[in-house]
Design an enzyme around this catalytic site. Structure first.
Site, PDB file in Angstrom:
ATOM      1  N   HIS A  54      76.574   6.496  31.817  1.00 18.27           N
ATOM      2  CA  HIS A  54      75.350   7.293  31.661  1.00 18.27           C
ATOM      3  C   HIS A  54      74.594   7.240  32.986  1.00 18.27           C
ATOM      4  O   HIS A  54      74.553   6.196  33.639  1.00 18.27           O
ATOM      5  CB  HIS A  54      74.508   6.688  30.535  1.00 18.27           C
ATOM      6  CG  HIS A  54      73.212   7.393  30.323  1.00 18.27           C
ATOM      7  ND1 HIS A  54      73.141   8.730  30.013  1.00 18.27           N
ATOM      8  CD2 HIS A  54      71.926   6.956  30.382  1.00 18.27           C
ATOM      9  CE1 HIS A  54      71.865   9.083  29.885  1.00 18.27           C
ATOM     10  NE2 HIS A  54      71.116   8.022  30.107  1.00 18.27           N
ATOM     11  N   ASN A 107      68.853  12.778  34.802  1.00 19.76           N
ATOM     12  CA  ASN A 107      69.266  12.269  33.488  1.00 19.76           C
ATOM     13  C   ASN A 107      69.136  13.401  32.465  1.00 19.76           C
ATOM     14  O   ASN A 107      68.032  13.828  32.148  1.00 19.76           O
ATOM     15  CB  ASN A 107      68.362  11.076  33.124  1.00 19.76           C
ATOM     16  CG  ASN A 107      68.690  10.485  31.765  1.00 19.76           C
ATOM     17  OD1 ASN A 107      69.546  10.999  31.040  1.00 19.76           O
ATOM     18  ND2 ASN A 107      67.993   9.419  31.416  1.00 19.76           N
ATOM     19  N   CYS A 157      69.671   9.270  24.515  1.00 20.71           N
ATOM     20  CA  CYS A 157      70.651   9.494  25.600  1.00 20.71           C
ATOM     21  C   CYS A 157      72.089   9.168  25.212  1.00 20.71           C
ATOM     22  O   CYS A 157      73.016   9.631  25.861  1.00 20.71           O
ATOM     23  CB  CYS A 157      70.281   8.682  26.834  1.00 20.71           C
ATOM     24  SG  CYS A 157      68.782   9.221  27.609  1.00 20.71           S
TER      25      CYS A 157
HETATM   26  N1  ACO Z   1      56.635   9.267  42.687  1.00 20.32           N
HETATM   27  C1  ACO Z   1      55.972   8.418  43.507  1.00 20.32           C
HETATM   28  N2  ACO Z   1      55.543   7.207  43.095  1.00 20.32           N
HETATM   29  C2  ACO Z   1      55.806   6.841  41.833  1.00 20.32           C
HETATM   30  C3  ACO Z   1      56.479   7.681  40.942  1.00 20.32           C
HETATM   31  C4  ACO Z   1      56.898   8.944  41.403  1.00 20.32           C
HETATM   32  N3  ACO Z   1      57.580   9.827  40.621  1.00 20.32           N
HETATM   33  N4  ACO Z   1      56.597   7.047  39.727  1.00 20.32           N
HETATM   34  C5  ACO Z   1      55.997   5.855  39.893  1.00 20.32           C
HETATM   35  N5  ACO Z   1      55.522   5.720  41.149  1.00 20.32           N
HETATM   36  C6  ACO Z   1      54.816   4.606  41.757  1.00 20.32           C
HETATM   37  C7  ACO Z   1      54.192   3.703  40.724  1.00 20.32           C
HETATM   38  O1  ACO Z   1      52.920   4.191  40.332  1.00 20.32           O
HETATM   39  C8  ACO Z   1      54.097   2.399  41.490  1.00 20.32           C
HETATM   40  O2  ACO Z   1      52.979   2.453  42.339  1.00 20.32           O
HETATM   41  P1  ACO Z   1      52.081   1.125  42.630  1.00 20.32           P
HETATM   42  O3  ACO Z   1      53.024   0.188  43.312  1.00 20.32           O
HETATM   43  O4  ACO Z   1      50.988   1.653  43.506  1.00 20.32           O
HETATM   44  O5  ACO Z   1      51.625   0.650  41.297  1.00 20.32           O
HETATM   45  C9  ACO Z   1      55.340   2.408  42.372  1.00 20.32           C
HETATM   46  O6  ACO Z   1      55.759   3.789  42.431  1.00 20.32           O
HETATM   47  C10 ACO Z   1      56.493   1.593  41.822  1.00 20.32           C
HETATM   48  O7  ACO Z   1      56.648   1.877  40.452  1.00 20.32           O
HETATM   49  P2  ACO Z   1      57.711   1.120  39.584  1.00 20.32           P
HETATM   50  O8  ACO Z   1      57.586   1.535  38.163  1.00 20.32           O
HETATM   51  O9  ACO Z   1      57.656  -0.330  39.892  1.00 20.32           O
HETATM   52  O10 ACO Z   1      59.076   1.715  40.183  1.00 20.32           O
HETATM   53  P3  ACO Z   1      60.518   1.263  39.883  1.00 20.32           P
HETATM   54  O11 ACO Z   1      61.166   0.839  41.129  1.00 20.32           O
HETATM   55  O12 ACO Z   1      60.595   0.352  38.685  1.00 20.32           O
HETATM   56  O13 ACO Z   1      61.212   2.631  39.449  1.00 20.32           O
HETATM   57  C11 ACO Z   1      61.849   3.924  37.525  1.00 20.32           C
HETATM   58  C12 ACO Z   1      60.694   3.365  38.334  1.00 20.32           C
HETATM   59  C13 ACO Z   1      62.642   4.848  38.398  1.00 20.32           C
HETATM   60  C14 ACO Z   1      61.276   4.680  36.330  1.00 20.32           C
HETATM   61  C15 ACO Z   1      62.742   2.748  37.036  1.00 20.32           C
HETATM   62  O14 ACO Z   1      61.957   1.749  36.444  1.00 20.32           O
HETATM   63  C16 ACO Z   1      63.786   3.200  36.030  1.00 20.32           C
HETATM   64  O15 ACO Z   1      64.711   3.922  36.362  1.00 20.32           O
HETATM   65  N6  ACO Z   1      63.682   2.770  34.771  1.00 20.32           N
HETATM   66  C17 ACO Z   1      64.631   3.188  33.747  1.00 20.32           C
HETATM   67  C18 ACO Z   1      64.344   4.582  33.338  1.00 20.32           C
HETATM   68  C19 ACO Z   1      65.405   5.147  32.493  1.00 20.32           C
HETATM   69  O16 ACO Z   1      66.527   4.796  32.585  1.00 20.32           O
HETATM   70  N7  ACO Z   1      65.079   6.054  31.623  1.00 20.32           N
HETATM   71  C20 ACO Z   1      66.055   6.672  30.777  1.00 20.32           C
HETATM   72  C21 ACO Z   1      65.682   6.482  29.424  1.00 20.32           C
HETATM   73  S1  ACO Z   1      66.929   6.950  28.334  1.00 20.32           S
HETATM   74  C22 ACO Z   1      66.424   8.035  27.148  1.00 20.32           C
HETATM   75  O17 ACO Z   1      66.953   7.963  26.087  1.00 20.32           O
HETATM   76  C23 ACO Z   1      65.355   9.059  27.340  1.00 20.32           C
END
Ligand code: ACO
Length: 350
Positions: free
Chosen positions: A248, A278, A110
């Protein structure tokens, strides 16, 4: 010597994939995606990544009022190159007709667009070249695991480019801090994408994403905060000296946590995550281009641009914008027409 940013352009493929579209084949909802990430829709590309990059580059060149033969360097930042050999920058050179340009690809996930900005700026400052186009572009949709809701809702396709030229005025990148949490590299990896996975006949199999969202979240906030503070320290600046933060855009909650830690008020932060999700290497550069186009960047403004990506790579750039915020000219280059919806294209990829 400095490297002024005198041209800017973006290329967003027209097909939109909404949160409701995603909910037609994933166990997710508009409410979950919006509240957890700030994203409402993203784009799906009908062309290869170097074509998206080419259109963005042609627009940046026109905005600078330059000709293809003026370009001495092309740095193409991406994670989703069409081919590994020949490189993607050489295709952009050919499409632009920029026959005097040296060409290199750069992959730091990214942060690729921002690392490209550092490389080109440094080469201009050291006198190796006098001008450059840098590009951040991705077609993530082709390497997405569309059955995995943890990642499929987060990403989109797009491109942006900047034209840089040597200047004796203090503008362009004035300072930056780059880094990498290499020990955490496995918490974000595209398994199946690269020579490690090659068998005799093919390189690319089904790509599986290893993605530990909460750990990435914490490391992104800590890494971008540290890089931003280091950049401010190097420049002898305080947060209140910054006119606009252009971060970002991986998650609205990451941006909110970061800017609170940096003590930046919300009205000094440019956000466009709701439109595109993203776009990895393209994200920060598309945000910068839109901040200029929409009048948020004023002549002489100081911008702070924190970013992070797979690796986990980190960066924060201090950019001083020049006097001009209007393009010199518009490019006539357009993408070929697309007749399919985002959902139709994604259904064909699943
Ligand atoms: N839709 C519905 N529910 C979902 C989804 C979805 N798309 N994805 C996960 N859930 C569920 C999970 O299974 C979990 O369920 P459970 O409570 O029954 O176990 C619940 O939602 C909460 O999941 P968490 O992972 O705790 O959710 P969180 O609030 O942490 O958000 C997220 C997840 C959005 C991925 C966050 O952690 C995040 O943004 N992380 C950083 C990601 C990022 O920046 N990526 C870029 C990488 S850069 C690159 O170079 C590619």
């Amino acid at each position: 010597m400095y490297a002024a940013i005198t041209g800017w352009g973006k290329c967003l493929p027209p097909a939109i994939l909404s949160n409701d579209d995603l909910a037609t084949f994933l166990d997710t909802s508009d409410e979950w995606i919006t509240s957890r990430t700030g994203m409402k829709e993203r784009r799906i590309s009908h062309v290869d990544v170097s074509e998206l990059g080419y259109v963005a580059a042609a627009r940046a060149l026109a905005a600078a009022g330059k000709q293809p033969e003026d370009v001495e360097l092309i740095v193409f930042g991406s994670t989703t190159f069409d081919e590994l050999c020949p490189n993607g920058a050489s295709n952009i050179q050919r499409l632009l007709g920029a026959e005097n340009a040296a060409c290199m690809d750069l992959n730091t996930a990214c942060t690729s667009g921002m690392y490209s900005l550092t490389v080109a700026t440094s080469m201009i400052k050291s006198g190796v070249v006098k001008s450059a186009i840098i590009i951040g572009a991705e077609v993530i949709s082709k390497v997405m695991d569309w059955s995995n809701r943890d990642v499929a809702v987060l990403f989109g396709d797009g491109a942006a480019a900047l034209y840089l030229e040597a200047s004796t005025t203090a503008e362009g990148v004035l300072a930056e801090s780059l880094g990498c949490f290499g020990e955490a590299r496995d918490i974000l990896s595209l398994q199946g994408w690269g020579m490690k996975y090659a068998d005799k006949k093919r390189i690319l199999g089904d790509v599986q994403w290893a993605f530990v969202g909460q750990e990435i979240f914490k490391k992104a906030v800590n890494g971008m905060t540290k890089a931003s503070q280091q950049t401010l320290e190097k420049s002898d600046l305080q947060p209140e000296d910054i006119d606009l933060v252009v971060p970002h855009q991986a998650n609205l909650r990451i941006i909110d946590t970061l800017t609170k830690k940096l003590k930046m008020p919300n009205d000094k932060v440019f956000i466009n995550i709701e439109r595109y999700g993203n776009m990895s290497a393209a994200t920060a550069l598309v945000a910068l281009v839109e901040a200029v186009e929409e009048g948020y960047v004023k002549p002489g403004n100081l911008l702070l641009m924190p970013a992070f990506g797979g690796g986990l790579t980190l960066s924060a750039h201090l950019v001083k914008w020049g006097e001009r915020t209007q393009p010199v000219a518009q490019s006539a280059v357009e993408l070929p027409e697309n007749t399919k919806t985002g959902l139709e294209m994604v259904n064909a990829l699943r």
